[in-house]
Design a protein around this motif. Structure first.
Motif, mmCIF file in Angstrom:
data_model
loop_
_atom_site.group_PDB
_atom_site.id
_atom_site.type_symbol
_atom_site.label_atom_id
_atom_site.label_comp_id
_atom_site.label_asym_id
_atom_site.label_seq_id
_atom_site.Cartn_x
_atom_site.Cartn_y
_atom_site.Cartn_z
ATOM 1 N N THR A 92 2.679 -14.933 43.719
ATOM 2 C CA THR A 92 1.330 -15.504 43.775
ATOM 3 C C THR A 92 0.310 -14.670 43.010
ATOM 4 O OG1 THR A 92 0.687 -14.368 45.821
ATOM 5 C CG2 THR A 92 1.827 -16.490 46.050
ATOM 6 N N ARG A 93 0.692 -13.486 42.582
ATOM 7 C CA ARG A 93 -0.252 -12.588 41.897
ATOM 8 C C ARG A 93 -0.399 -12.964 40.427
ATOM 9 N NH1 ARG A 93 -0.435 -7.404 44.830
ATOM 10 N NH2 ARG A 93 -0.630 -8.100 46.975
ATOM 11 N N ASP A 94 -1.609 -12.745 39.922
ATOM 12 C CA ASP A 94 -1.860 -13.078 38.520
ATOM 13 C C ASP A 94 -1.919 -11.839 37.633
ATOM 14 O OD1 ASP A 94 -4.228 -12.023 39.368
ATOM 15 O OD2 ASP A 94 -5.462 -13.753 38.836
ATOM 16 N N ARG A 95 -1.383 -10.743 38.136
ATOM 17 C CA ARG A 95 -1.278 -9.547 37.301
ATOM 18 C C ARG A 95 -0.052 -8.730 37.691
ATOM 19 N NH1 ARG A 95 -4.559 -4.536 39.671
ATOM 20 N NH2 ARG A 95 -3.329 -3.522 38.102
ATOM 21 N N ASN A 96 0.369 -7.906 36.759
ATOM 22 C CA ASN A 96 1.512 -7.021 36.965
ATOM 23 C C ASN A 96 0.999 -5.662 37.411
ATOM 24 O OD1 ASN A 96 3.887 -5.605 36.874
ATOM 25 N ND2 ASN A 96 4.278 -5.942 34.697
ATOM 26 N N TYR A 97 1.495 -5.176 38.532
ATOM 27 C CA TYR A 97 1.064 -3.869 39.026
ATOM 28 C C TYR A 97 1.930 -2.737 38.485
ATOM 29 C CZ TYR A 97 -2.217 -6.139 42.116
ATOM 30 O OH TYR A 97 -3.283 -6.861 42.592
ATOM 31 N N PHE A 98 3.007 -3.071 37.795
ATOM 32 C CA PHE A 98 3.847 -2.038 37.193
ATOM 33 C C PHE A 98 3.474 -1.887 35.720
ATOM 34 C CE2 PHE A 98 6.754 -4.024 40.372
ATOM 35 C CZ PHE A 98 6.867 -2.944 41.231
ATOM 36 N N PRO A 99 3.365 -0.663 35.232
ATOM 37 C CA PRO A 99 3.089 -0.473 33.798
ATOM 38 C C PRO A 99 4.269 -0.961 32.948
ATOM 39 C CG PRO A 99 2.824 1.589 35.037
ATOM 40 C CD PRO A 99 3.437 0.595 35.964
ATOM 41 N N PRO A 100 4.008 -1.313 31.698
ATOM 42 C CA PRO A 100 5.114 -1.700 30.801
ATOM 43 C C PRO A 100 6.155 -0.575 30.719
ATOM 44 C CG PRO A 100 3.004 -2.209 29.807
ATOM 45 C CD PRO A 100 2.716 -1.417 31.059
ATOM 46 N N GLY A 101 7.414 -0.952 30.792
ATOM 47 C CA GLY A 101 8.497 0.026 30.684
ATOM 48 C C GLY A 101 8.637 0.941 31.886
ATOM 49 N N PHE A 102 8.036 0.597 33.005
ATOM 50 C CA PHE A 102 8.025 1.471 34.186
ATOM 51 C C PHE A 102 9.433 1.849 34.645
ATOM 52 C CE2 PHE A 102 7.088 2.220 38.835
ATOM 53 C CZ PHE A 102 6.307 3.340 38.645
ATOM 54 N N SER A 103 10.372 0.948 34.531
ATOM 55 C CA SER A 103 11.736 1.228 35.005
ATOM 56 C C SER A 103 12.393 2.368 34.235
ATOM 57 C CB SER A 103 12.602 -0.028 34.910
ATOM 58 O OG SER A 103 12.797 -0.389 33.555
ATOM 59 N N ARG B 281 9.584 -8.638 33.444
ATOM 60 C CA ARG B 281 10.281 -8.355 32.173
ATOM 61 C C ARG B 281 9.532 -7.293 31.369
ATOM 62 N NH1 ARG B 281 15.108 -9.501 33.036
ATOM 63 N NH2 ARG B 281 15.529 -11.631 33.645
ATOM 64 N N GLN B 282 8.190 -7.255 31.472
ATOM 65 C CA GLN B 282 7.416 -6.225 30.768
ATOM 66 C C GLN B 282 7.772 -4.830 31.288
ATOM 67 O OE1 GLN B 282 3.328 -7.202 31.540
ATOM 68 N NE2 GLN B 282 3.370 -9.022 30.238
ATOM 69 N N SER B 283 8.110 -4.737 32.560
ATOM 70 C CA SER B 283 8.367 -3.447 33.193
ATOM 71 C C SER B 283 9.841 -3.126 33.337
ATOM 72 C CB SER B 283 7.717 -3.419 34.586
ATOM 73 O OG SER B 283 6.354 -3.726 34.488
ATOM 74 N N LEU B 284 10.689 -4.164 33.312
ATOM 75 C CA LEU B 284 12.125 -3.998 33.567
ATOM 76 C C LEU B 284 13.016 -4.240 32.353
ATOM 77 C CD1 LEU B 284 12.808 -5.922 36.901
ATOM 78 C CD2 LEU B 284 13.394 -3.563 36.428
ATOM 79 N N GLY B 285 12.519 -4.923 31.378
ATOM 80 C CA GLY B 285 13.391 -5.322 30.268
ATOM 81 C C GLY B 285 14.338 -6.422 30.708
ATOM 82 N N ASN B 286 15.600 -6.288 30.357
ATOM 83 C CA ASN B 286 16.586 -7.341 30.620
ATOM 84 C C ASN B 286 17.359 -7.164 31.925
ATOM 85 O OD1 ASN B 286 16.024 -8.808 28.262
ATOM 86 N ND2 ASN B 286 17.291 -7.406 27.055
ATOM 87 N N ALA B 287 16.839 -6.412 32.848
ATOM 88 C CA ALA B 287 17.530 -6.178 34.127
ATOM 89 C C ALA B 287 17.617 -7.478 34.933
ATOM 90 C CB ALA B 287 16.776 -5.117 34.929
ATOM 91 N N ASP B 288 18.509 -7.467 35.916
ATOM 92 C CA ASP B 288 18.642 -8.625 36.814
ATOM 93 C C ASP B 288 17.351 -8.841 37.591
ATOM 94 O OD1 ASP B 288 21.321 -9.149 36.165
ATOM 95 O OD2 ASP B 288 22.045 -7.721 37.667
ATOM 96 N N ILE B 289 16.988 -10.098 37.793
ATOM 97 C CA ILE B 289 15.826 -10.458 38.602
ATOM 98 C C ILE B 289 16.248 -11.545 39.587
ATOM 99 C CG2 ILE B 289 13.522 -11.515 38.601
ATOM 100 C CD1 ILE B 289 13.007 -10.193 35.901
ATOM 101 N N PHE B 290 15.898 -11.338 40.855
ATOM 102 C CA PHE B 290 16.224 -12.282 41.924
ATOM 103 C C PHE B 290 14.943 -12.944 42.420
ATOM 104 C CE2 PHE B 290 19.437 -9.061 41.805
ATOM 105 C CZ PHE B 290 20.624 -9.746 42.011
ATOM 106 N N ARG B 291 15.013 -14.224 42.692
ATOM 107 C CA ARG B 291 13.882 -14.968 43.243
ATOM 108 C C ARG B 291 14.137 -15.176 44.732
ATOM 109 N NH1 ARG B 291 11.631 -19.124 38.750
ATOM 110 N NH2 ARG B 291 11.868 -17.737 36.970
ATOM 111 N N THR B 292 13.162 -14.757 45.555
ATOM 112 C CA THR B 292 13.380 -14.803 46.997
ATOM 113 C C THR B 292 12.168 -15.338 47.756
ATOM 114 O OG1 THR B 292 12.530 -12.574 47.399
ATOM 115 C CG2 THR B 292 14.887 -12.771 46.895
ATOM 116 N N SER B 293 12.463 -15.767 48.953
ATOM 117 C CA SER B 293 11.425 -16.072 49.942
ATOM 118 C C SER B 293 11.893 -15.485 51.268
ATOM 119 C CB SER B 293 11.222 -17.578 50.101
ATOM 120 O OG SER B 293 10.453 -17.827 51.265
ATOM 121 N N SER B 294 11.181 -14.516 51.754
ATOM 122 C CA SER B 294 11.518 -13.945 53.060
ATOM 123 C C SER B 294 11.202 -14.935 54.171
ATOM 124 C CB SER B 294 10.735 -12.640 53.288
ATOM 125 O OG SER B 294 11.101 -11.693 52.319
ATOM 126 N N HIS B 295 10.304 -15.865 53.889
ATOM 127 C CA HIS B 295 9.905 -16.869 54.886
ATOM 128 C C HIS B 295 11.005 -17.918 55.081
ATOM 129 C CE1 HIS B 295 7.200 -19.325 57.247
ATOM 130 N NE2 HIS B 295 7.438 -20.353 56.456
#
Length: 147
Positions: free
Chosen positions: A75-86, A115-129
């Protein structure tokens, strides 16, 4: 299990709710005030990801983990991780997009941020609810922690 998973992300990104969902804990999430160790997971306060003054703490704590999970709220409209943070972590990093069930969620935008912070790493989409994507993530993480 020999390795832990460290979960990082902004304040209210859904990290603690995700941890509870991973452990099938139905207790409501509460604000994480300090590093919290639970079995194979290290939950971190959101301030550690938002304030660069705490980055060294995250880097040092990551040495106790075999994997770093970077959580981005859909729901956020900004990235809190800097580019390349990983790249600052010696461990593998993966991404998790939280709150995909929320009416204001934009998982594609959240993935672009990660993707800006992780590159091509795996990304999972989740809902804890709703639990969507949580079983897949839990299976992946437990496989990593058992290696």
């Amino acid at each position: 299990m020999s390795k832990r998973v460290m979960i990082i992300g902004a304040i209210e990104a859904g990290k603690s709710s995700l941890v509870r969902a991973l452990f099938n804990d139905e207790q409501p999430a509460r604000k994480t005030q300090a590093l919290e160790y639970r079995d194979w997971v290290i939950d971190t306060p959101g301030e550690y990801s938002e304030n660069p003054m705490f980055y060294r703490t995250l880097m040092a704590t990551s040495l106790e983990a075999g994997l770093v999970v970077m959580v981005q709220d859909a729901t956020r409209d900004r990235n809190y991780f800097p580019p390349g943070f990983s790249q600052g972590f010696p461990q593998e990093c993966v991404g998790v997009i939280s709150k995909i069930d929320h009416p204001n969620a934009d998982p594609d935008r959240a993935e672009a941020f990660l993707r800006q912070s992780l590159g091509n790493a795996d990304i999972f989409r989740t809902s804890s609810h709703t639990g969507e994507g949580v079983l897949e993530l839990r299976t992946f993480l437990q496989d990593i922690t058992c290696r």
